[in-house]
Design an enzyme around this catalytic site. Structure first.
Site, mmCIF file in Angstrom:
data_model
loop_
_atom_site.group_PDB
_atom_site.id
_atom_site.type_symbol
_atom_site.label_atom_id
_atom_site.label_comp_id
_atom_site.label_asym_id
_atom_site.label_seq_id
_atom_site.Cartn_x
_atom_site.Cartn_y
_atom_site.Cartn_z
ATOM 1 N N SER A 25 -3.283 2.253 3.567
ATOM 2 C CA SER A 25 -2.434 1.416 4.412
ATOM 3 C C SER A 25 -3.024 1.307 5.811
ATOM 4 O O SER A 25 -3.127 2.301 6.534
ATOM 5 C CB SER A 25 -1.018 2.012 4.497
ATOM 6 O OG SER A 25 -0.270 1.407 5.526
ATOM 7 N N SER A 26 -3.383 0.102 6.202
ATOM 8 C CA SER A 26 -3.984 -0.112 7.518
ATOM 9 C C SER A 26 -2.997 0.193 8.632
ATOM 10 O O SER A 26 -3.334 0.859 9.615
ATOM 11 C CB SER A 26 -4.484 -1.555 7.631
ATOM 12 O OG SER A 26 -5.022 -1.803 8.909
ATOM 13 N N ASN A 27 -1.751 -0.285 8.500
ATOM 14 C CA ASN A 27 -0.799 -0.068 9.594
ATOM 15 C C ASN A 27 -0.485 1.417 9.764
ATOM 16 O O ASN A 27 -0.301 1.892 10.877
ATOM 17 C CB ASN A 27 0.472 -0.903 9.376
ATOM 18 C CG ASN A 27 1.429 -0.303 8.368
ATOM 19 O OD1 ASN A 27 2.272 0.521 8.704
ATOM 20 N ND2 ASN A 27 1.306 -0.718 7.118
ATOM 21 N N SER A 47 5.033 0.248 4.585
ATOM 22 C CA SER A 47 5.159 0.175 3.128
ATOM 23 C C SER A 47 5.767 1.442 2.534
ATOM 24 O O SER A 47 5.726 1.624 1.316
ATOM 25 C CB SER A 47 3.785 -0.069 2.498
ATOM 26 O OG SER A 47 3.244 -1.310 2.893
ATOM 27 N N THR A 55 -2.639 -8.635 10.324
ATOM 28 C CA THR A 55 -1.383 -8.344 11.016
ATOM 29 C C THR A 55 -1.119 -6.862 11.209
ATOM 30 O O THR A 55 -0.273 -6.490 12.029
ATOM 31 C CB THR A 55 -0.190 -8.949 10.249
ATOM 32 O OG1 THR A 55 -0.159 -8.415 8.917
ATOM 33 C CG2 THR A 55 -0.311 -10.464 10.180
ATOM 34 N N GLU A 72 -5.590 -8.527 2.879
ATOM 35 C CA GLU A 72 -5.039 -9.548 3.767
ATOM 36 C C GLU A 72 -6.137 -10.334 4.466
ATOM 37 O O GLU A 72 -6.078 -11.566 4.561
ATOM 38 C CB GLU A 72 -4.112 -8.912 4.811
ATOM 39 C CG GLU A 72 -3.492 -9.940 5.747
ATOM 40 C CD GLU A 72 -2.728 -9.316 6.895
ATOM 41 O OE1 GLU A 72 -2.738 -9.914 7.993
ATOM 42 O OE2 GLU A 72 -2.124 -8.240 6.708
ATOM 43 N N HIS A 79 0.832 -1.198 0.000
ATOM 44 C CA HIS A 79 0.000 0.000 0.000
ATOM 45 C C HIS A 79 0.872 1.255 0.000
ATOM 46 O O HIS A 79 0.931 1.994 0.980
ATOM 47 C CB HIS A 79 -0.939 -0.012 1.204
ATOM 48 C CG HIS A 79 -2.112 -0.910 1.017
ATOM 49 N ND1 HIS A 79 -2.848 -1.416 2.070
ATOM 50 C CD2 HIS A 79 -2.687 -1.415 -0.106
ATOM 51 C CE1 HIS A 79 -3.821 -2.180 1.602
ATOM 52 N NE2 HIS A 79 -3.733 -2.194 0.280
ATOM 53 N N CYS A 107 3.892 -12.113 2.840
ATOM 54 C CA CYS A 107 4.689 -11.964 4.061
ATOM 55 C C CYS A 107 4.544 -13.215 4.925
ATOM 56 O O CYS A 107 3.426 -13.698 5.144
ATOM 57 C CB CYS A 107 4.218 -10.741 4.841
ATOM 58 S SG CYS A 107 5.039 -10.550 6.445
ATOM 59 N N CYS A 129 2.136 -9.201 14.266
ATOM 60 C CA CYS A 129 3.355 -9.008 13.481
ATOM 61 C C CYS A 129 4.375 -8.189 14.270
ATOM 62 O O CYS A 129 4.047 -7.139 14.826
ATOM 63 C CB CYS A 129 2.997 -8.316 12.175
ATOM 64 S SG CYS A 129 4.396 -7.666 11.257
#
Length: 459
Positions: free
Chosen positions: A372-374, A434, A305, A236, A145, A206, A343
């Protein structure tokens, strides 16, 4: 829609497992909406007794599958270094993650940017282009992402499989093509379709994601329903759900509390209601035929994750306590399986962000793809701290002048004038897993230029 034949199944797969509780129970009179199911099986329809674990095992050992690269690691890493590294970030790291440029002091989070899983995925994709210079190369989804990296792959001739009305058109993929599975992984139905087409599969999934797949397969084998903490439309989570048996996806602690309240018959907080309303609420986030009266008796926890670590842990504890209350402490192991699929990279970046917000900074710049989720959770931590936090996906969101276009954690796009205070400032900086360092540098250079112009005008 292709359906697996008995002949193919017997040739590739081990004997089907014994009938589950779902096979033994009578059909429910209330059914969930089928839209989620269709999105998971857009490429192929698999028989109920299809052994997904064995299929994946066999696929990874086939001649048309690669997940380790093609021997071009050194040269592709050198190319990535040229394209994505940053002198500004290098200077920060050489000075304890803090440095001053004119009136701007930058404090960089201890953990930030490219994680090893993302770097691995991009590097293998670069290798695929070098290994197959004249072949058509497809991606089942964005490799990661980040718009900068995705545009670079597009410029290299790596195409995304087209999507029409939410359904991927695998008809464009032909025998002999190369198809890259992104860092998020791919649904098992997609893997099956690609294997049937006899394409070269390059898998950059991953290892932390495939670890979650192993967890939900463990749930399925033990006849447990997987409660997946994630976003049901995220690539994911779509892939993880495709490997699960029975599942429900909860986005946050509020949705998890609703599920737990239903399990306890409204005795937790009274948030849940009827079975019909339950199924309506989660119509896009449950497995086909999901029955909360049957499928929430034995549960296991898994997660996307990139979700907020603390919330995943909170959900796990809540579900465990709920099963203890419902079935007794002495019986909890028969009704609940804990998880260990957070993660490391996600955890490290979130922990570093919690430390960064304790620093004396005027504002925080969060750099990462808007899907991007993270990165969204890094922004969430910033917002919760009360420090002005600005989430941008590229330097193009800054300017002209002292203006910024940024996103809030919940997705709202905001424009703000005079976002940089006058005079000397201290900026906290972090970036999603990312995000290349060069993208962060480009954003900081915009900040430096705004402050340089301010100094010139004051002279």
């Amino acid at each position: 829609m292709a359906t697996i034949t008995t002949q193919l199944r017997s040739a590739l797969l081990s004997p089907a497992a014994s009938p589950s509780r779902r096979a033994r129970r009578a059909p429910s009179s209330v059914r969930c909406d089928s839209s989620a199911a269709s999105s998971l099986s857009a490429s192929a329809s698999l028989d109920a007794d299809f052994d997904k674990k064995q299929f994946r095992h066999n696929l990874t050992r086939s001649d048309n599958y690669n997940r380790k690269g093609f021997g071009h690691k050194k040269e592709t890493l050198e190319l990535m270094s040229q394209e994505y590294t940053s002198d500004v970030i290098k200077t920060l790291k050489e000075n304890g993650n803090q440095h001053t440029w004119g009136p701007v002091t930058v404090k960089l989070a201890e953990a930030y940017g490219f994680c090893w899983g993302v770097e691995r995925a991009v590097q293998i994709a670069y290798e695929a282009r070098k290994q197959f210079p004249d072949d058509r190369i497809w991606l089942t989804n964005e490799i990661i992402h980040n718009p900068t990296v995705n545009k670079r792959l597009e410029d290299m001739g790596v195409q995304n499989i087209p999507v029409d009305a939410g359904i991927k058109d695998f008809d464009v993929v032909e025998q002999g093509d190369v198809v890259v599975l992104p860092a998020f992984g791919a649904a098992v139905e997609e893997m099956y379709t690609l294997n049937e087409k006899k394409v070269q599969i390059v898998d950059t999934t991953c290892p932390w994601v495939s670890k979650v797949w192993n967890m939900v397969e463990k749930h399925k084998k033990g006849d447990y329903t997987s409660i997946i903490h994630g976003k049901y439309s995220h690539e994911e989570t779509v892939a993880t759900a495709s490997f699960a048996g029975t599942y429900i996806i909860v986005k946050n602690i509020a949705e998890a509390s609703y599920v737990c309240d239903y399990i306890l018959g409204g005795q937790l907080d009274g948030s849940s209601s009827t079975k019909e309303e339950f199924l309506e609420k989660f119509k896009n986030a449950v497995s086909p035929g999901f029955d909360p009266d049957v499928d929430l008796v034995k549960v296991g926890i898994a997660n996307q994750t990139t979700m907020l670590k603390g919330e995943t842990e909170e959900i796990g504890k809540l579900v465990e306590k709920t099963m203890m209350r419902r079935f007794g402490v002495e019986n909890v192991n028969d009704h609940f399986i804990a998880f260990n699929t957070i993660c490391d990279a996600t955890q490290e970046r979130q922990d570093a962000m919690y430390q960064l917000v304790k620093e004396k900074v005027d504002l925080i710049l969060v750099v990462g793809g808007w899907n991007s989720s993270n990165t969204s959770h890094l922004q969430e931590i910033g917002e919760l701290s009360g420090i002005p936090s600005y989430w941008i996906d590229s330097e193009q969101r800054i300017g002209p002048g002292n203006k910024i276009s940024y996103k809030l954690n919940h997705g709202e796009l905001v424009e703000k004038e005079n976002w940089l205070p006058e005079g000397p400032i201290t900026i906290g900086v972090t970036s999603g897993a990312s995000t290349p360092d060069k993208v962060v540098e480009d954003a900081l250079q915009k900040v430096f230029e705004i402050k340089r112009q301010e100094v010139l005008q004051a002279a």
